[in-house]
Scaffold this active site. Structure first.
Site, mmCIF file in Angstrom:
data_model
loop_
_atom_site.group_PDB
_atom_site.id
_atom_site.type_symbol
_atom_site.label_atom_id
_atom_site.label_comp_id
_atom_site.label_asym_id
_atom_site.label_seq_id
_atom_site.Cartn_x
_atom_site.Cartn_y
_atom_site.Cartn_z
ATOM 1 N N GLU A 173 42.951 48.960 47.523
ATOM 2 C CA GLU A 173 43.071 49.818 46.342
ATOM 3 C C GLU A 173 43.926 51.061 46.557
ATOM 4 O O GLU A 173 44.808 51.354 45.721
ATOM 5 C CB GLU A 173 41.676 50.206 45.822
ATOM 6 C CG GLU A 173 40.929 49.095 45.117
ATOM 7 C CD GLU A 173 40.181 48.162 46.052
ATOM 8 O OE1 GLU A 173 40.462 48.186 47.271
ATOM 9 O OE2 GLU A 173 39.324 47.409 45.571
HETATM 10 N N1 ACO Z 1 46.171 38.187 41.545
HETATM 11 C C1 ACO Z 1 46.823 37.191 40.908
HETATM 12 N N2 ACO Z 1 47.347 36.124 41.530
HETATM 13 C C2 ACO Z 1 47.167 36.046 42.861
HETATM 14 C C3 ACO Z 1 46.490 37.023 43.585
HETATM 15 C C4 ACO Z 1 45.980 38.143 42.864
HETATM 16 N N3 ACO Z 1 45.283 39.125 43.464
HETATM 17 N N4 ACO Z 1 46.486 36.688 44.885
HETATM 18 C C5 ACO Z 1 47.134 35.510 44.977
HETATM 19 N N5 ACO Z 1 47.546 35.125 43.755
HETATM 20 C C6 ACO Z 1 48.305 33.924 43.402
HETATM 21 C C7 ACO Z 1 49.752 34.023 43.903
HETATM 22 O O1 ACO Z 1 50.535 34.740 42.971
HETATM 23 C C8 ACO Z 1 50.125 32.573 44.006
HETATM 24 O O2 ACO Z 1 50.435 32.086 42.728
HETATM 25 P P1 ACO Z 1 51.660 31.029 42.554
HETATM 26 O O3 ACO Z 1 51.193 29.803 43.277
HETATM 27 O O4 ACO Z 1 51.751 30.862 41.078
HETATM 28 O O5 ACO Z 1 52.860 31.660 43.189
HETATM 29 C C9 ACO Z 1 48.804 31.907 44.424
HETATM 30 O O6 ACO Z 1 47.762 32.822 44.078
HETATM 31 C C10 ACO Z 1 48.726 31.677 45.910
HETATM 32 O O7 ACO Z 1 49.025 32.911 46.549
HETATM 33 P P2 ACO Z 1 49.939 32.982 47.857
HETATM 34 O O8 ACO Z 1 50.377 34.402 48.025
HETATM 35 O O9 ACO Z 1 51.011 31.927 47.793
HETATM 36 O O10 ACO Z 1 48.867 32.546 48.951
HETATM 37 P P3 ACO Z 1 48.792 32.978 50.468
HETATM 38 O O11 ACO Z 1 47.657 32.202 51.027
HETATM 39 O O12 ACO Z 1 50.126 32.868 51.119
HETATM 40 O O13 ACO Z 1 48.428 34.550 50.452
HETATM 41 C C11 ACO Z 1 47.127 36.467 49.815
HETATM 42 C C12 ACO Z 1 47.169 34.931 50.000
HETATM 43 C C13 ACO Z 1 47.304 37.164 51.154
HETATM 44 C C14 ACO Z 1 45.755 36.743 49.236
HETATM 45 C C15 ACO Z 1 48.265 36.937 48.883
HETATM 46 O O14 ACO Z 1 48.282 36.078 47.734
HETATM 47 C C16 ACO Z 1 48.105 38.350 48.387
HETATM 48 O O15 ACO Z 1 48.431 39.283 49.100
HETATM 49 N N6 ACO Z 1 47.601 38.521 47.142
HETATM 50 C C17 ACO Z 1 47.495 39.826 46.523
HETATM 51 C C18 ACO Z 1 46.282 40.597 47.048
HETATM 52 C C19 ACO Z 1 46.093 41.935 46.336
HETATM 53 O O16 ACO Z 1 46.913 42.834 46.430
HETATM 54 N N7 ACO Z 1 44.963 42.071 45.594
HETATM 55 C C20 ACO Z 1 44.603 43.284 44.895
HETATM 56 C C21 ACO Z 1 43.626 44.089 45.721
HETATM 57 S S1 ACO Z 1 43.126 45.599 44.955
HETATM 58 C C22 ACO Z 1 41.762 45.235 44.066
HETATM 59 O O17 ACO Z 1 41.166 44.191 44.166
HETATM 60 C C23 ACO Z 1 41.189 46.255 43.083
#
Ligand code: ACO
Length: 282
Positions: A173
């Site tokens: 966050e």
């Molecule tokens: N929101 C929406 N979509 C997501 C999220 C998310 N938080 N995390 C993953 N996805 C989606 C990706 O966009 C991808 O979609 P696509 O297949 O259409 O391209 C799919 O899920 C798979 O994700 P990848 O990144 O390809 O999977 P990988 O295993 O390589 O990585 C990881 C996983 C590390 C979780 C990465 O997806 C990531 O960093 N996600 C974002 C995490 C984030 O910043 N979350 C917010 C935290 S703050 C809070 O919760 C308040």
């Protein structure tokens, strides 16, 4: 899962003869659970909640948090253990990032200009997490893969974390300009201490399973293919304990950090009087 309906399907809340309702709320139906990205199975004393959007790494929307709250409100009274787990490669990638641009479903994001309204709004979402602390249930997070942001906080909201060796926690966050606001800051500080909590949150760095176990974020740490078995063993052990003693002891332990020694001693006496009456009373 132990109990099954006559057709062999696991019993779910919506299958229950009472229509899925329990004191305090109506169980979310299949459509609501699907919209929330959740799956729910209730088998006797054990409820399993699965974060079920693997194609989005179980990213969570407002509907997810409202769905979790609804599950909490409607949990059958005989459920004693709740397991939270994630489908696919991750426990949860946290908030659905599409929500920041209004694409993630569940309504638009508030800009905070209405402070009172935003306060109420966040409080409603926090209800998806706070019920996991109720003394009537023991909650277990089965964490594998990523547990980021809101996903990390969901694991922190549970009583016990069982962690696979591929688990990675990250409090993302602050890196996004926000604070963790889904009840995670208190358990994080209580578990790892203020200095470590600051370091983890303000760097938004990733904590791998081995470190998680070392700093107390994981009570049980197992190889990835041993996660389900370890959770099952834990659930079996939890159910073997006297139910009334489990409720009273959870209440006592969670009350301890906020109590002085005198207050805690008094709480122990109070709880024990209740136990003695139940165990030895006529
Ligand atoms: N929101 C929406 N979509 C997501 C999220 C998310 N938080 N995390 C993953 N996805 C989606 C990706 O966009 C991808 O979609 P696509 O297949 O259409 O391209 C799919 O899920 C798979 O994700 P990848 O990144 O390809 O999977 P990988 O295993 O390589 O990585 C990881 C996983 C590390 C979780 C990465 O997806 C990531 O960093 N996600 C974002 C995490 C984030 O910043 N979350 C917010 C935290 S703050 C809070 O919760 C308040």
């Amino acid at each position: 899962m132990a109990d099954a309906n006559t057709d062999g399907r696991p019993e779910t809340v919506t299958d229950r003869a009472d229509g899925g309702t329990a004191p305090g709320g109506t169980a979310p139906d299949g459509a609501a659970l699907k919209e929330a990205g959740l799956r729910l199975e209730v088998a006797g004393a054990v409820a399993t909640v699965t974060l079920d959007r693997p194609e989005r790494r179980n990213a969570m929307t407002f509907a997810t948090w409202r769905g979790l709250a609804a599950i909490g409100r409607s949990l059958p009274a005989d459920v004693r253990v709740v397991v939270l787990r994630g489908a696919g490669p991750s426990f949860s990638a946290g908030i659905d990032l599409g929500m920041f641009s209004g694409e993630g479903g569940g309504g638009g994001f508030t800009d905070g200009s209405d402070a009172a309204g935003t306060d109420r709004f966040i409080a409603e979402l926090q209800e998806g997490y706070t019920w996991l602390r109720r003394p009537e249930i023991v909650t277990v997070a089965a964490v594998h893969g990523h547990a980021i942001g809101a996903g990390f906080q969901l694991a922190l909201a549970c009583d016990i974390r069982v962690v696979a060796d591929d688990a990675r926690f990250c409090m993302k966050e602050p890196a996004l300009g926000l604070v963790p606001d889904l009840t995670g800051t208190k358990p994080l500080v209580e578990i790892v201490g203020i200095g470590r909590a600051l370091e983890l949150c303000l760097t938004a760095r990733t904590v791998h399973a081995e470190e998680a176990a070392r700093i107390g974020l994981a009570e049980i740490s197992v190889p990835r293919d041993g996660l389900d078995g370890a959770v099952q063993d834990l659930v079996t052990a939890l159910l073997a304990v006297n139910p009334g003693a489990a409720v009273a002891t959870k209440r006592l332990l969670w009350g301890a950090p906020g109590n002085s020694l005198d207050e805690q001693c008094a709480a122990e006496r109070r709880e024990q009087i209740g136990r003695l009456r139940e165990v030895f009373g006529r």
